[in-house]
Design a protein around this motif. Sequence first.
Motif, PDB file in Angstrom:
ATOM      1  N   GLU A  95       0.134   9.306  -0.309  1.00 48.57           N
ATOM      2  CA  GLU A  95       0.188   8.127   0.576  1.00 48.57           C
ATOM      3  C   GLU A  95      -0.136   8.536   2.011  1.00 48.57           C
ATOM      4  O   GLU A  95      -0.762   7.793   2.761  1.00 48.57           O
ATOM      5  N   LYS A  96       0.298   9.750   2.363  1.00 45.21           N
ATOM      6  CA  LYS A  96      -0.016  10.236   3.716  1.00 45.21           C
ATOM      7  C   LYS A  96      -1.503  10.595   3.819  1.00 45.21           C
ATOM      8  O   LYS A  96      -2.146  10.323   4.832  1.00 45.21           O
ATOM      9  N   ILE A  97      -2.032  11.191   2.752  1.00 40.91           N
ATOM     10  CA  ILE A  97      -3.467  11.521   2.747  1.00 40.91           C
ATOM     11  C   ILE A  97      -4.275  10.225   2.912  1.00 40.91           C
ATOM     12  O   ILE A  97      -5.216  10.163   3.704  1.00 40.91           O
ATOM     13  N   ALA A  98      -3.864   9.178   2.203  1.00 41.37           N
ATOM     14  CA  ALA A  98      -4.560   7.882   2.315  1.00 41.37           C
ATOM     15  C   ALA A  98      -4.506   7.387   3.757  1.00 41.37           C
ATOM     16  O   ALA A  98      -5.496   6.855   4.280  1.00 41.37           O
ATOM     17  N   GLY A  99      -3.359   7.586   4.410  1.00 43.87           N
ATOM     18  CA  GLY A  99      -3.215   7.177   5.813  1.00 43.87           C
ATOM     19  C   GLY A  99      -4.213   7.904   6.699  1.00 43.87           C
ATOM     20  O   GLY A  99      -4.848   7.304   7.577  1.00 43.87           O
ATOM     21  N   ILE A 100      -4.375   9.207   6.455  1.00 42.86           N
ATOM     22  CA  ILE A 100      -5.320  10.003   7.254  1.00 42.86           C
ATOM     23  C   ILE A 100      -6.754   9.529   6.986  1.00 42.86           C
ATOM     24  O   ILE A 100      -7.563   9.381   7.913  1.00 42.86           O
ATOM     25  N   LEU A 101      -7.061   9.258   5.720  1.00 50.42           N
ATOM     26  CA  LEU A 101      -8.420   8.827   5.373  1.00 50.42           C
ATOM     27  C   LEU A 101      -8.733   7.474   6.026  1.00 50.42           C
ATOM     28  O   LEU A 101      -9.841   7.262   6.526  1.00 50.42           O
ATOM     29  N   LYS A 102      -7.762   6.608   6.050  1.00 54.39           N
ATOM     30  CA  LYS A 102      -7.952   5.292   6.718  1.00 54.39           C
ATOM     31  C   LYS A 102      -8.300   5.504   8.183  1.00 54.39           C
ATOM     32  O   LYS A 102      -9.229   4.890   8.707  1.00 54.39           O
ATOM     33  N   GLU A 103      -7.544   6.386   8.820  1.00 53.84           N
ATOM     34  CA  GLU A 103      -7.799   6.725  10.231  1.00 53.84           C
ATOM     35  C   GLU A 103      -9.230   7.182  10.450  1.00 53.84           C
ATOM     36  O   GLU A 103      -9.825   6.960  11.487  1.00 53.84           O
ATOM     37  N   LYS A 104      -9.746   7.886   9.459  1.00 60.39           N
ATOM     38  CA  LYS A 104     -11.101   8.454   9.565  1.00 60.39           C
ATOM     39  C   LYS A 104     -12.176   7.441   9.174  1.00 60.39           C
ATOM     40  O   LYS A 104     -13.345   7.783   9.044  1.00 60.39           O
ATOM     41  N   GLY A 105     -11.758   6.214   8.882  1.00 62.96           N
ATOM     42  CA  GLY A 105     -12.747   5.179   8.615  1.00 62.96           C
ATOM     43  C   GLY A 105     -13.017   4.909   7.143  1.00 62.96           C
ATOM     44  O   GLY A 105     -13.917   4.141   6.799  1.00 62.96           O
ATOM     45  N   TYR A 106     -12.260   5.568   6.264  1.00 64.75           N
ATOM     46  CA  TYR A 106     -12.404   5.257   4.831  1.00 64.75           C
ATOM     47  C   TYR A 106     -11.461   4.087   4.545  1.00 64.75           C
ATOM     48  O   TYR A 106     -10.251   4.267   4.412  1.00 64.75           O
ATOM     49  N   GLY A 107     -12.046   2.900   4.480  1.00 64.19           N
ATOM     50  CA  GLY A 107     -11.226   1.692   4.534  1.00 64.19           C
ATOM     51  C   GLY A 107     -10.391   1.408   3.316  1.00 64.19           C
ATOM     52  O   GLY A 107      -9.222   1.069   3.412  1.00 64.19           O
ATOM     53  N   THR A 108     -10.973   1.536   2.127  1.00 62.08           N
ATOM     54  CA  THR A 108     -10.240   1.080   0.946  1.00 62.08           C
ATOM     55  C   THR A 108     -10.280   2.100  -0.182  1.00 62.08           C
ATOM     56  O   THR A 108     -11.225   2.880  -0.304  1.00 62.08           O
ATOM     57  N   GLU A 109      -9.265   2.037  -1.012  1.00 60.21           N
ATOM     58  CA  GLU A 109      -9.223   2.857  -2.220  1.00 60.21           C
ATOM     59  C   GLU A 109     -10.160   2.201  -3.237  1.00 60.21           C
ATOM     60  O   GLU A 109     -10.145   0.988  -3.411  1.00 60.21           O
ATOM     61  N   SER A 110     -10.998   3.002  -3.877  1.00 61.69           N
ATOM     62  CA  SER A 110     -11.976   2.427  -4.811  1.00 61.69           C
ATOM     63  C   SER A 110     -12.001   3.252  -6.088  1.00 61.69           C
ATOM     64  O   SER A 110     -11.430   4.348  -6.134  1.00 61.69           O
ATOM     65  N   PRO A 111     -12.669   2.756  -7.148  1.00 63.08           N
ATOM     66  CA  PRO A 111     -12.849   3.605  -8.319  1.00 63.08           C
ATOM     67  C   PRO A 111     -13.598   4.877  -7.925  1.00 63.08           C
ATOM     68  O   PRO A 111     -14.368   4.863  -6.952  1.00 63.08           O
ATOM     69  N   ILE A 112     -13.400   5.910  -8.702  1.00 65.33           N
ATOM     70  CA  ILE A 112     -13.914   7.236  -8.317  1.00 65.33           C
ATOM     71  C   ILE A 112     -15.439   7.234  -8.095  1.00 65.33           C
ATOM     72  O   ILE A 112     -15.936   7.851  -7.156  1.00 65.33           O
ATOM     73  N   GLU A 113     -16.184   6.488  -8.901  1.00 62.71           N
ATOM     74  CA  GLU A 113     -17.663   6.506  -8.802  1.00 62.71           C
ATOM     75  C   GLU A 113     -18.139   5.875  -7.502  1.00 62.71           C
ATOM     76  O   GLU A 113     -19.254   6.146  -7.058  1.00 62.71           O
ATOM     77  N   GLU A 114     -17.324   5.005  -6.910  1.00 60.43           N
ATOM     78  CA  GLU A 114     -17.764   4.304  -5.700  1.00 60.43           C
ATOM     79  C   GLU A 114     -17.246   4.944  -4.417  1.00 60.43           C
ATOM     80  O   GLU A 114     -17.506   4.455  -3.327  1.00 60.43           O
ATOM     81  N   ALA A 115     -16.497   6.049  -4.569  1.00 58.63           N
ATOM     82  CA  ALA A 115     -15.852   6.628  -3.388  1.00 58.63           C
ATOM     83  C   ALA A 115     -16.811   7.502  -2.593  1.00 58.63           C
ATOM     84  O   ALA A 115     -17.717   8.119  -3.147  1.00 58.63           O
ATOM     85  N   ASP A 116     -16.606   7.549  -1.250  1.00 58.92           N
ATOM     86  CA  ASP A 116     -17.374   8.444  -0.380  1.00 58.92           C
ATOM     87  C   ASP A 116     -16.622   9.746  -0.156  1.00 58.92           C
ATOM     88  O   ASP A 116     -17.202  10.746   0.263  1.00 58.92           O
ATOM     89  N   ILE A 117     -15.332   9.706  -0.397  1.00 57.47           N
ATOM     90  CA  ILE A 117     -14.541  10.950  -0.383  1.00 57.47           C
ATOM     91  C   ILE A 117     -13.557  10.896  -1.553  1.00 57.47           C
ATOM     92  O   ILE A 117     -12.942   9.857  -1.811  1.00 57.47           O
ATOM     93  N   ILE A 118     -13.472  12.011  -2.286  1.00 66.24           N
ATOM     94  CA  ILE A 118     -12.513  12.101  -3.391  1.00 66.24           C
ATOM     95  C   ILE A 118     -11.565  13.259  -3.073  1.00 66.24           C
ATOM     96  O   ILE A 118     -12.030  14.372  -2.790  1.00 66.24           O
ATOM     97  N   VAL A 119     -10.284  12.976  -3.059  1.00 69.55           N
ATOM     98  CA  VAL A 119      -9.310  14.031  -2.753  1.00 69.55           C
ATOM     99  C   VAL A 119      -8.454  14.286  -3.995  1.00 69.55           C
ATOM    100  O   VAL A 119      -7.894  13.354  -4.578  1.00 69.55           O
TER     101      VAL A 119
END
Length: 439
Positions: free
Chosen positions: A18-42
């Motif tokens: 949940e904290k990682i998601a918070g950091i990714l949001k800060e960096k401009g990764y707006g939404t959680e998506s299915p893996i194939e549509e993601a620009d970053i996978i952690v």
Amino acid sequence: MNYHIVTYGCQMNIHESEKIAGILKEKGYGTESPIEEADIIVFNTCCIRENAENHAFGNIGALKQLKREKKNLIIAVGGCMAQEEGKAQILRQKFPFIDLVFGTHNLSELGDLIDRRRARRKAIVSLREERGETEAGIEPVRTSYPGAWVNITYGCNNFCSYCIVPYVRGRERSRKAEDVLREVRSLVAEGFREITLLGQNVNSYNSDGQGGMSFPELLDAVASVEGKFRVRFMTSHPKDFSEELARVMKKHEKICNLLHLPAQSGSNRILNLMNRRYTREKYLSEIAMLRSIIPDCPVTTDLIVGFPTETEEEFEETLSLVKEANFASAFTFVYSPRTGTKAAEMEGQIPEEVSKERIMRLVAQVNENTRNLSATFVGKTTEILCEDYDEKKGLYLGRNEAGRMGYFASERNLIGEFVELKVERANGVSLFGELVEKS
Ligand code: 5AD
Ligand code: SF4
């Protein structure tokens, strides 16, 4: 831009994601998506048992093709496994397409690491030695409404001989009580209805003097925050459980009458080899003390079978402990040797087929206990915090304070509300029934 996080392991890791998601949001990764549509996978990995590691290796390997097709995709691997000695190199060798490896101690730097990776083509490996607070300034994306996790300690000082946690998460550090309380107050104000305090060993909170108060005092303060919500905490170590803590549990209605107290084994010789620093008798006397203060308080536990040199008789002592302690349920594990731990070096490792046979018998005993406790709710009314809606069943669901999952029909969306369930039947840990009006 979208993100996708794959989480392995315990509540601690789920909250860290949940904290990682918070950091990714800060960096401009707006939404959680299915893996194939993601620009970053952690990948937020776990290394507590070998199968958690194998799982992660398999899932990371499966991304080779996707990475080939999507040149700008960033693949990052963090968490306990990344922090394990030598694992970062192995990961880089096996999967040269990984962009970023980060450890448990540099979560707060993840944003900068992503910037650095975006700015250059070379992969980045950044692992740190243990240090202080990891969450200053991070706003987690909470995924567990109406529940919320709150860290109170990080790391562990216990060095149970089978366990890798102290090696990858470092020495125990306590968050300041005032920071914990501020977080709890704001979560309750936001509408969260169940707060779970998290630490590897919550009872030794403030062992470094950084918390400012003991765990029973902190729990008392958390449960004194205004509002209608529940409080849970995990994990307690039996060597530090105290009457003071049991009395705080009794004092506050908000604190769920349920204790998670990992026993690990019912045999004194094995407990000693595990470096657990209590005996079966001490463990049972603690539960008796708790139940003298809170009658019939449900206790859940963690149990390991197949620890090096464990005999059939010693395993049977674990089986009999399940009955004697009357556990409400238990997480059961086959011992998994972890490189770097004392137990992994011990003679007398138990063959897999022996451990498998033992765990089947243990699970059968635990299931019997689970059924027995669930049956005690049938015909009674129990308070449920509605958490979710099960599309398949067409029913709402949520847990009661003993952790039983109640299912019920409702015309209205009740997620986030406390309801009264009249239980009609039970199946394993699940209870089914009808809602009744609160009196
Ligand atoms: N093998 C099997 N189970 C383990 N656990 C921790 N380390 C190991 C291991 N090497 C279990 C313990 C602990 C829970 C979180 O995981 O039961 O309480
Ligand atoms: Fe591992 Fe023991 Fe610490 Fe739990 S208390 S994290 S089992 S070393």
